[in-house]
Design a protein around this motif. Structure first.
Motif, PDB file in Angstrom:
ATOM      1  N   PHE A  40      37.936  54.143  39.127  1.00 41.73           N
ATOM      2  CA  PHE A  40      38.766  53.010  38.566  1.00 41.73           C
ATOM      3  C   PHE A  40      39.349  52.110  39.570  1.00 41.73           C
ATOM      4  O   PHE A  40      39.416  51.128  39.399  1.00 41.73           O
ATOM      5  CB  PHE A  40      40.128  53.845  37.958  1.00 41.73           C
ATOM      6  N   PHE A  41      39.621  52.477  40.758  1.00 43.89           N
ATOM      7  CA  PHE A  41      40.156  51.663  41.933  1.00 43.89           C
ATOM      8  C   PHE A  41      38.944  50.742  42.094  1.00 43.89           C
ATOM      9  O   PHE A  41      39.336  49.484  42.635  1.00 43.89           O
ATOM     10  CB  PHE A  41      40.693  52.270  43.053  1.00 43.89           C
ATOM     11  N   LEU A  42      37.674  51.215  42.243  1.00 42.36           N
ATOM     12  CA  LEU A  42      36.574  50.366  42.522  1.00 42.36           C
ATOM     13  C   LEU A  42      36.368  49.474  41.575  1.00 42.36           C
ATOM     14  O   LEU A  42      35.937  48.180  42.075  1.00 42.36           O
ATOM     15  CB  LEU A  42      35.333  51.232  42.615  1.00 42.36           C
ATOM     16  N   ALA A  43      36.639  49.676  40.223  1.00 43.57           N
ATOM     17  CA  ALA A  43      36.661  48.595  39.329  1.00 43.57           C
ATOM     18  C   ALA A  43      37.541  47.608  39.351  1.00 43.57           C
ATOM     19  O   ALA A  43      37.339  46.304  39.189  1.00 43.57           O
ATOM     20  CB  ALA A  43      36.534  49.453  37.801  1.00 43.57           C
ATOM     21  N   LEU A  44      38.726  48.055  39.768  1.00 47.09           N
ATOM     22  CA  LEU A  44      39.802  47.124  39.983  1.00 47.09           C
ATOM     23  C   LEU A  44      39.539  46.075  40.974  1.00 47.09           C
ATOM     24  O   LEU A  44      39.733  45.100  41.208  1.00 47.09           O
ATOM     25  CB  LEU A  44      41.025  47.716  40.391  1.00 47.09           C
ATOM     26  N   MET A  53      32.799  35.362  37.078  1.00 48.04           N
ATOM     27  CA  MET A  53      31.276  35.199  36.622  1.00 48.04           C
ATOM     28  C   MET A  53      31.363  35.197  35.228  1.00 48.04           C
ATOM     29  O   MET A  53      30.705  34.562  34.469  1.00 48.04           O
ATOM     30  CB  MET A  53      30.432  36.287  37.092  1.00 48.04           C
ATOM     31  N   SER A  54      32.028  35.862  34.569  1.00 53.40           N
ATOM     32  CA  SER A  54      32.047  35.755  33.080  1.00 53.40           C
ATOM     33  C   SER A  54      32.690  34.646  32.495  1.00 53.40           C
ATOM     34  O   SER A  54      32.485  34.299  31.591  1.00 53.40           O
ATOM     35  CB  SER A  54      32.777  37.338  32.468  1.00 53.40           C
ATOM     36  N   ALA A  55      33.741  34.035  33.306  1.00 55.19           N
ATOM     37  CA  ALA A  55      34.562  32.939  32.911  1.00 55.19           C
ATOM     38  C   ALA A  55      33.653  31.810  32.907  1.00 55.19           C
ATOM     39  O   ALA A  55      33.605  30.985  32.096  1.00 55.19           O
ATOM     40  CB  ALA A  55      35.772  32.578  33.677  1.00 55.19           C
ATOM     41  N   ARG A  56      32.396  31.902  33.618  1.00 51.02           N
ATOM     42  CA  ARG A  56      31.609  30.776  33.612  1.00 51.02           C
ATOM     43  C   ARG A  56      30.457  30.827  32.675  1.00 51.02           C
ATOM     44  O   ARG A  56      29.259  30.030  32.519  1.00 51.02           O
ATOM     45  CB  ARG A  56      30.775  30.561  35.150  1.00 51.02           C
ATOM     46  N   GLY A  57      30.677  31.901  31.487  1.00 47.51           N
ATOM     47  CA  GLY A  57      29.446  31.944  30.581  1.00 47.51           C
ATOM     48  C   GLY A  57      28.652  33.190  30.689  1.00 47.51           C
ATOM     49  O   GLY A  57      27.930  33.426  29.744  1.00 47.51           O
ATOM     50  N   MET A  58      28.787  34.042  31.728  1.00 48.60           N
ATOM     51  CA  MET A  58      27.515  34.994  32.109  1.00 48.60           C
ATOM     52  C   MET A  58      28.252  36.261  31.514  1.00 48.60           C
ATOM     53  O   MET A  58      29.545  36.527  31.147  1.00 48.60           O
ATOM     54  CB  MET A  58      27.559  35.308  33.308  1.00 48.60           C
ATOM     55  N   ARG A  59      27.475  36.901  30.627  1.00 49.67           N
ATOM     56  CA  ARG A  59      27.762  38.111  29.970  1.00 49.67           C
ATOM     57  C   ARG A  59      28.579  39.196  31.183  1.00 49.67           C
ATOM     58  O   ARG A  59      27.974  39.405  32.258  1.00 49.67           O
ATOM     59  CB  ARG A  59      26.784  38.785  29.495  1.00 49.67           C
ATOM     60  N   ARG A  60      29.570  39.906  30.601  1.00 46.80           N
ATOM     61  CA  ARG A  60      30.075  40.757  31.683  1.00 46.80           C
ATOM     62  C   ARG A  60      29.280  41.634  32.148  1.00 46.80           C
ATOM     63  O   ARG A  60      29.601  42.253  33.310  1.00 46.80           O
ATOM     64  CB  ARG A  60      31.603  41.299  30.835  1.00 46.80           C
ATOM     65  N   PHE A 164      31.175  51.189  36.851  1.00 46.39           N
ATOM     66  CA  PHE A 164      30.530  50.355  36.314  1.00 46.39           C
ATOM     67  C   PHE A 164      31.094  50.060  34.594  1.00 46.39           C
ATOM     68  O   PHE A 164      31.173  49.051  33.995  1.00 46.39           O
ATOM     69  CB  PHE A 164      28.877  50.595  35.949  1.00 46.39           C
ATOM     70  N   TYR A 165      31.152  51.098  34.134  1.00 46.37           N
ATOM     71  CA  TYR A 165      31.818  51.070  32.499  1.00 46.37           C
ATOM     72  C   TYR A 165      33.137  50.682  32.558  1.00 46.37           C
ATOM     73  O   TYR A 165      33.584  49.887  31.746  1.00 46.37           O
ATOM     74  CB  TYR A 165      31.704  52.498  32.231  1.00 46.37           C
ATOM     75  N   PHE A 166      34.121  50.881  33.550  1.00 48.45           N
ATOM     76  CA  PHE A 166      35.400  50.403  33.827  1.00 48.45           C
ATOM     77  C   PHE A 166      35.255  48.792  33.999  1.00 48.45           C
ATOM     78  O   PHE A 166      36.156  48.054  33.207  1.00 48.45           O
ATOM     79  CB  PHE A 166      36.303  50.974  34.929  1.00 48.45           C
ATOM     80  N   ALA A 167      34.368  48.462  34.808  1.00 47.87           N
ATOM     81  CA  ALA A 167      34.295  47.022  35.199  1.00 47.87           C
ATOM     82  C   ALA A 167      33.540  46.273  33.953  1.00 47.87           C
ATOM     83  O   ALA A 167      34.299  45.199  33.576  1.00 47.87           O
ATOM     84  CB  ALA A 167      33.615  46.790  36.230  1.00 47.87           C
ATOM     85  N   ALA A 168      32.646  46.593  33.421  1.00 45.59           N
ATOM     86  CA  ALA A 168      31.710  46.060  32.147  1.00 45.59           C
ATOM     87  C   ALA A 168      32.620  45.973  31.035  1.00 45.59           C
ATOM     88  O   ALA A 168      32.909  44.940  30.437  1.00 45.59           O
ATOM     89  CB  ALA A 168      30.389  46.496  32.115  1.00 45.59           C
ATOM     90  N   ASP A 169      33.241  47.147  30.861  1.00 43.34           N
ATOM     91  CA  ASP A 169      34.238  47.063  29.464  1.00 43.34           C
ATOM     92  C   ASP A 169      35.617  47.091  29.584  1.00 43.34           C
ATOM     93  O   ASP A 169      36.307  47.842  28.865  1.00 43.34           O
ATOM     94  CB  ASP A 169      33.779  48.550  28.815  1.00 43.34           C
ATOM     95  N   GLY A 170      36.089  46.376  30.628  1.00 43.97           N
ATOM     96  CA  GLY A 170      37.442  46.156  31.031  1.00 43.97           C
ATOM     97  C   GLY A 170      38.256  45.678  29.970  1.00 43.97           C
ATOM     98  O   GLY A 170      39.299  46.395  29.372  1.00 43.97           O
ATOM     99  N   PRO A 171      37.870  44.261  29.292  1.00 50.99           N
ATOM    100  CA  PRO A 171      38.575  43.762  28.174  1.00 50.99           C
ATOM    101  C   PRO A 171      38.605  44.787  26.804  1.00 50.99           C
ATOM    102  O   PRO A 171      39.830  45.098  26.343  1.00 50.99           O
ATOM    103  CB  PRO A 171      37.796  42.623  27.741  1.00 50.99           C
ATOM    104  N   ARG A 172      37.728  45.589  26.620  1.00 51.32           N
ATOM    105  CA  ARG A 172      37.557  46.508  25.439  1.00 51.32           C
ATOM    106  C   ARG A 172      38.473  47.741  25.796  1.00 51.32           C
ATOM    107  O   ARG A 172      39.105  48.212  25.125  1.00 51.32           O
ATOM    108  CB  ARG A 172      36.152  47.059  25.327  1.00 51.32           C
ATOM    109  N   LEU A 173      38.260  48.174  27.038  1.00 54.70           N
ATOM    110  CA  LEU A 173      39.367  49.111  27.431  1.00 54.70           C
ATOM    111  C   LEU A 173      40.890  48.499  27.442  1.00 54.70           C
ATOM    112  O   LEU A 173      41.777  49.445  26.758  1.00 54.70           O
ATOM    113  CB  LEU A 173      38.982  49.620  28.846  1.00 54.70           C
TER     114      LEU A 173
END
Length: 390
Positions: A40-44, A53-60, A164-173
């Protein structure tokens, strides 16, 4: 017997059984929970890079994969570079060992008037009991070492997958967590999440800056002593001393000392002295200032949090203690009611004195007996004025 007593006894036994079951499950899952906390802290920590990178249009998911790939390439390159350097130095030390042994034997013969020879010393070492026991213990401990290595690799894989799951699915989480809370609580959770990202990033920034300063300082020393592989050793000292808590400093200083010893034994002492002095400078001057600026906590609080984290969770607790305490402090600071401080000299550490009053007068007033004051007031004549009619 009252009618409620059997049901109370059954309820008490059921609660005790649930408590024991929960304790057993917690003891069995404590390793997994610590891995999830690290992930969790590594994802933070990588959340800012993934968010940009995702704000510039790249998939999370792709952004998270690229960040992890960059970290993996950098780590693998660093390990390969140090491994090749260390292997070359070990081969060189083994080839030069007879010369070192001859020089030591000659020094002992000259100073202690002995007649030792290298052949006798080698035979005594090869046929010694402690060497045979050491070889036997090493042979039996190969399986334990292999098990430890495999366990470490499995733990690293688990942490990587969870982070990886925490960072990639952060908004969903965050949406899933906020969906079970009322709107007021949702704002608090999102604010705490944002503070945790800022504080964790600030902590890693401070550690990276201290690693850079430490690497530059040790690089200057190693170049001055003409020690080979100075850039790689400087990077080793900077990273290991900052990102491996508690024992990182000793691991970081041992390798440069070993390489310097192959050049000149006195160089190893110079490296040891410099490591000890720089560590004191870092602990008492550099680290408190950088930590207080990037993580915004008092140096004493940072030091105490590291000690508490080490006591609770070992090396992992020491690594995540400062960002966790900084996040908690920043989050609770919004709910603590504060007032304006009165303009009193005592707030600034100055005692208030009466103007125009000498030191002798203050001492006389402080030591004067209150009873005498009452007596003087009683004997003091009244002020002249009109007398009441009676």
């Amino acid at each position: 017997m009252p009618a409620w007593l059997p049901r109370a006894m059954v309820l008490a036994l059921a609660l005790y059984a649930c408590f024991r079951l929960g304790s057993w499950a917690f003891d069995q899952l404590i390793g997994l929970l610590i891995n999830v906390l690290i992930a969790f802290f590594l994802a933070l920590a990588i959340e800012p890079a993934v968010g940009r990178m995702s704000a510039r249009g790249m998939r999370r998911g792709l952004a998270t994969f690229l960040v992890f790939l960059a970290i993996l390439i950098a780590g693998a390159g660093f390990v390969v570079l140090l491994g090749s350097m260390l292997a070359g130095q070990i081969v060189e030390m083994v080839e030069e060992f007879p010369k070192y042994l001859d020089s030591v034997i000659n020094w002992v013969n000259q100073n202690f008037h002995t007649e030792l020879s290298r052949v006798e010393v080698q035979d005594s070492l090869l046929h010694s009991d402690w060497l045979q026991k050491y070889v036997q213990n090493s042979a039996t401990g190969v399986l334990d070492v292999s098990t430890t290595v495999l366990g470490g690799l499995f733990r690293l894989l688990t942490i990587s997958l969870f982070s990886f799951y925490f960072a990639a699915d952060g908004p969903r989480l965050r949406r899933g967590l906020c969906s079970v809370l009322p709107p007021a609580r949702q704002a608090e959770v999102l604010r705490a999440w944002e503070i945790a990202v800022d504080k964790t990033g600030g902590y890693l920034y401070s550690r990276g800056l201290m690693a850079l300063i430490s690497g530059i300082a040790h690089y200057i020393l190693l170049v001055f002593l003409d020690v080979p592989y100075a850039p790689a050793l400087a990077v080793w000292v900077g990273l290991v001393s900052q990102f491996i808590p508690t024992i990182g400093t000793y691991l970081a200083g041992a390798l440069p000392m070993l390489i310097a010893f192959t050049i000149d034994p006195w160089y190893a002492l110079w490296v040891l002295g410099f490591v000890v002095i720089y560590q004191q400078f870092e602990n008492y001057v550099l680290q408190p200032k950088l930590t207080s600026k990037t993580v915004d906590i008092h140096p004493a609080v940072a030091f105490g949090s590291v000690i508490a984290g080490t006591a609770l969770m070992g090396a992992v607790g020491a690594l995540i203690a400062i960002p966790a305490v900084a996040t908690l402090q920043a989050f609770l600071g919004a709910y603590v009611k504060r007032y304006d401080v009165t303009d009193d000299p005592r707030v600034h550490g100055r005692h208030q004195r009466r103007r125009g009053e000498s030191l002798f007068s203050r001492l006389r007033r402080a030591t004067r007996d209150p009873a005498s004051d009452d007596g003087e007031d009683a004997e003091r004549p009244e002020a002249p004025g009109p007398r009441p009619r009676g």
